[in-house]
Structure formats: C-alpha cells, structure tokens
Design an enzyme around this catalytic site. Structure first.
Site, PDB file in Angstrom:
ATOM      1  N   SER A 288     -17.041 -16.723 -30.879  1.00  0.00           N
ATOM      2  CA  SER A 288     -16.176 -16.836 -29.721  1.00  0.00           C
ATOM      3  C   SER A 288     -16.741 -16.115 -28.500  1.00  0.00           C
ATOM      4  O   SER A 288     -17.682 -16.593 -27.875  1.00  0.00           O
ATOM      5  CB  SER A 288     -14.786 -16.322 -30.097  1.00  0.00           C
ATOM      6  OG  SER A 288     -13.814 -16.819 -29.230  1.00  0.00           O
ATOM      7  N   ASP A 299     -28.839 -19.978 -21.545  1.00  0.00           N
ATOM      8  CA  ASP A 299     -28.958 -21.113 -20.636  1.00  0.00           C
ATOM      9  C   ASP A 299     -29.577 -20.719 -19.309  1.00  0.00           C
ATOM     10  O   ASP A 299     -30.294 -21.505 -18.680  1.00  0.00           O
ATOM     11  CB  ASP A 299     -27.588 -21.747 -20.394  1.00  0.00           C
ATOM     12  CG  ASP A 299     -27.163 -22.665 -21.535  1.00  0.00           C
ATOM     13  OD1 ASP A 299     -27.888 -22.716 -22.553  1.00  0.00           O
ATOM     14  OD2 ASP A 299     -26.112 -23.313 -21.419  1.00  0.00           O
ATOM     15  N   LYS A 313     -17.413 -20.858 -32.957  1.00  0.00           N
ATOM     16  CA  LYS A 313     -16.021 -20.963 -32.530  1.00  0.00           C
ATOM     17  C   LYS A 313     -15.981 -21.124 -31.014  1.00  0.00           C
ATOM     18  O   LYS A 313     -16.091 -20.153 -30.270  1.00  0.00           O
ATOM     19  CB  LYS A 313     -15.212 -19.745 -32.942  1.00  0.00           C
ATOM     20  CG  LYS A 313     -13.747 -19.906 -32.577  1.00  0.00           C
ATOM     21  CD  LYS A 313     -12.962 -18.638 -32.791  1.00  0.00           C
ATOM     22  CE  LYS A 313     -11.524 -18.854 -32.358  1.00  0.00           C
ATOM     23  NZ  LYS A 313     -11.427 -19.110 -30.895  1.00  0.00           N
TER      24      LYS A 313
END
Length: 456
Positions: A288, A299, A313
C-alpha cells in the site's frame, strides 16, 4: 488489510456520516432482500437452540457483507474503529501485528518493529492458528484483534503456522506500542532510513532523521530507504515521504468508479537529500503506502529498487464513520492507486530493479507459487484494471550463499553496494558468497559471473 486494521493508504474520514449508496439492483428487490434479512434475524432469535446476541449477529452480517466486496472492505465495530485511530495517531496497546483475513484464516501482514511480535520472530505471511489454545480458524480480523489486545503487562499465547516449518507457539506480553515510524543511522558513507509504518508523524520524523544523519555525516553520499515489511498506513504520509526525495512531478493518482473521479498528488519543490543517490528496499511485506513511495521514486528514476516484488495492494480504502463513530465505521474500497507512469499497483506490486532475496529459503518461497504471499493470492481481490499480471513463480536473481554471515542483512548490503556503484547496476558485481538459486528442489550453485543487470 477481509481487513487491514491499519488501513493501507486510506483516505481517513473522521467526521460525518455514511452516505446512502445507489445500486443497480431495482429498489423493490433491495427492499425485499432487506425484509428477508429481518425475517432471518427473527427466526434465529426465536428458534436457535440457545439465546443469541442480536447485536453481535448483525455486526457479523455487516462484516460478511463488506468482506464479500473485496479483501479490504470491512465493517469496523466501535472498538476496532478506536484502535484504527489510535494506530494512525502513533500509539496503541497490543502485541504489534498488522493482520488480514482470507479463506477463514487470519494472516500477518507485518509485525511492527521492536514490538512483542517482532521480538518473538513472527514474520509476514504467518497464519494465526490458535490463541490461548483455542482454534482461530473462522474468526474475523476484529475477533482476533480483540483477543490479542488487553491490558499492558498481560500475556497471550499464540500459535503461528509458517510454510514448511513446525508451528511456532509464543507467549506475547502486551505493551504500549509507541510507533516511531522512522529511524535513521549512518552506514559507512551513507544514511539508512527505516520507515516501519505510515502515520500522522511519519513526514516530520523523516525530516528529523535526514537532518540528524546530515549533522552526523556532513559528507553523506546517499541514502537507503527501507520499506520492507511496512504494511501501509496513511496516504498523506506516503505523499510526504515521496516528496522528501522529489523536486517535482506526480507522486500518485487515485481513480474511482467514474472516469471523472481522479485525484492526483504532486511533489513540491525541495529534495531534502539534495539529489543524492537513493536505494529503496522492498519485499512481499511492503504494501500500500510503501508501494506508492517505491512506485513514485522508481517511475521518476529517483531511486533504485532492491529486494523482492512488493505485496500488490493498490486499492484505496475510505473510512466512513457511522453515526459519528458511535456505531463504528465502514472501511470501503473507493478507488485504485496508480504510479506516475500510469501503472497499476493492484495485484501486481512494484518489481525491483535488482531482485535480491534475504536468504536462500526466501528465494525458494518466491520460486513456488503456493508459498507467495501477495494481494494476487486473494480470491476476491480487485483486478489491476490494466490487464497486467503479477510475475509468477521464478528464481530471484540473487540470494546469499552458505558462507554469508547470517547475522548480516544481505539485502541491505546489496543496497549499499548499489549506492557505491552510483546507482549504476551495470557496474555492480555479485559478491563471492552470492548464489543463483536453481529450480526448486535442486542444489544452489555459486554465481561465477557478475550480476551485471537484474533479470526482467
């Protein structure tokens, strides 16, 4: 985390009341089913062999309804709602476990650092088999949580099951769990930052830890951000941690049922580390909020990810109090999370740039699908929405050999090696005590060639 008691990256709503949701089911059919529910409660009350507690009966029905949606939607009775708020505020009484449930089994998402459970050797993925000698199969997360909580100084006997090992029975003495979510120290030329959970204090504690490392080591050359076995927490805390290492750009977006239900969160100017190299450590206990941070830094090519693919998750739980919390709350999935590149975290996780198992035993777990503990293992988990799937059983690129000092942390050592190489994996060679794990059941072999790049 069916249920995360620490709501993994939830948007906490601590005031107001539940809105009435519309349904595609015709209203007359909905009312007919509600009447049926009342009829069943009445029959049970009158005909069951012993008197029943209607309040508990209805709470169980509410929990079952929410669990049918997905693994992380849940009804929280008042006591569990209070516990959730205590945890996100950074202090509570208990044994220090974040737990979830699936298929009638309650599993450990992660033990809190330095908690009674962590000191007893409890690990992510362990199944709670019994509590005080009573079988825990079929109990809800709320029921298990109530049994584990208690007065400070009292003890509870818990048996855990772990794949491939004998049952682990431990006596856990309850403590006030003061969750210091961030700790830091100097490791040679580098700073080490451990984030154990994401609560209201995490952003401030991270800023203080970085400042302390800079003061102790003015010439610090980079940082390791350790998110292993961090089961999540508050979305705002995940944004704060990501922002600490970014100058600009999107951190995460969340998208709901309708196309227009998109929220984007971006970094503010000011990288607290001054652009120094960063390595993020993750494993299958990283869930999470941890995955939001790892995904954002990956990224933006701001960090190298080392370890094992994270839990996966990527769903948003909004906590909606019922009658201002007097009747508990609903933790309901309202959206999915996406990394800055548009990749879904849900059921997929964040794959490392350098895949490294902490031990040979852990590498073999990854090579056997039945032992992999992840969101994708839940039968009722939401799909990723982008058609991608989690990488299946495979051999991790690296694991420590028999000659490696078991008192040391192999994944951390490799993270430091990456920093020494300036984050350039093409310059990274595997140490002599590294092995490449072969097919399950066969003998591992020494790696005789440098690990130039991670496997795709």
């Amino acid at each position: 985390m069916r249920k995360l008691l620490l709501v993994g990256c939830a948007a906490l709503v601590l005031g107001g009341s539940a809105a009435v949701a519309t349904s595609q089911t015709p209203r007359n059919e909905t009312f007919r089913m509600l009447e049926l529910f009342g009829d069943v409660v009445g029959i049970v009350e009158q005909a069951y062999v012993v008197p029943v507690d209607n309040k508990k009966l209805i709470e169980a029905a509410l929990a079952g309804m929410m669990t049918a949606l997905d693994p992380h939607s849940n009804y929280l009775p008042p006591s569990n709602y209070d516990e959730l708020r205590e945890r996100t505020e950074g202090q509570y009484s208990g044994v220090g476990l974040t737990i979830t449930s699936e298929g009638g089994l309650v599993k450990v998402i992660s033990p809190m650092d330095e908690s009674p459970a962590a000191k007893a050797g409890v690990q992510a993925g362990d199944v709670i088999s019994s509590i005080e000698g009573q079988n825990a199969s079929g109990l809800t997360v709320s029921q298990v949580s109530e049994k584990l909580r208690g007065s400070v100084g009292t003890s509870v006997r818990v048996t855990f099951l772990r794949d491939g090992e004998d049952p682990l029975e431990v006596v856990l003495t309850r403590e006030i769990i003061k969750v210091q979510s961030v700790t830091g120290r100097v490791e040679g030329d580098f700073g080490y930052l451990r984030v154990s959970t994401f609560n209201e204090n995490t952003g401030r504690e991270l800023t203080e830890a970085i400042a302390k490392i800079k003061a102790e080591k003015p010439g610090v050359k980079g940082y390791v951000l350790d998110l292993r076995n961090n089961g999540g927490g508050l979305l705002n805390a995940a944004i704060d941690v990501s922002d600490a290492f970014l100058e600009r750009g999107e951190i995460v977006s969340q998208r709901g049922r309708k196309p227009e239900q998109i929220q984007r969160y971006s970094a503010k100017p000011g990288d607290l580390t001054g652009g120094l190299p960063v390595v993020v450590l993750v494993n299958y206990g990283s869930a999470s909020a941890s995955e939001i941070v790892a995904g954002a830094l990956k990224d933006h090519e701001r960090a190298t990810i080392v370890g094992l693919t994270s839990f996966g998750k990527g769903s948003v739980q909004t906590v909606i109090p019922l009658r201002q919390g007097q009747d508990g709350a609903l933790s309901i999935t309202t959206a999915r999370y996406y990394t800055p590149s548009g990749a879904s975290i849900q059921k997929i996780g964040i794959e490392p740039d350098l895949e490294v198992a902490r031990s040979e035993a852990e590498a073999r777990i990854v090579s056997r699908s039945s032992f992999i503990y992840s969101e994708a293992a839940y039968a009722t988990a939401l799909d990723s929405s982008i058609g991608a799937e989690r990488k299946g059983p495979h051999t991790p690129r690296e694991a420590p050999g028999k000659d490696f000092d078991k008192e040391k942390d192999y994944q951390l050592q490799r993270a430091l090696d990456v920093l020494r190489a300036g984050g350039d994996l093409s310059k990274l060679s595997a140490p002599p005590e590294t092995i490449v794990v072969t097919e399950p059941g066969s003998e591992p072999k020494k790696d005789e060639t440098p690990a130039e790049t991670p496997e795709d």
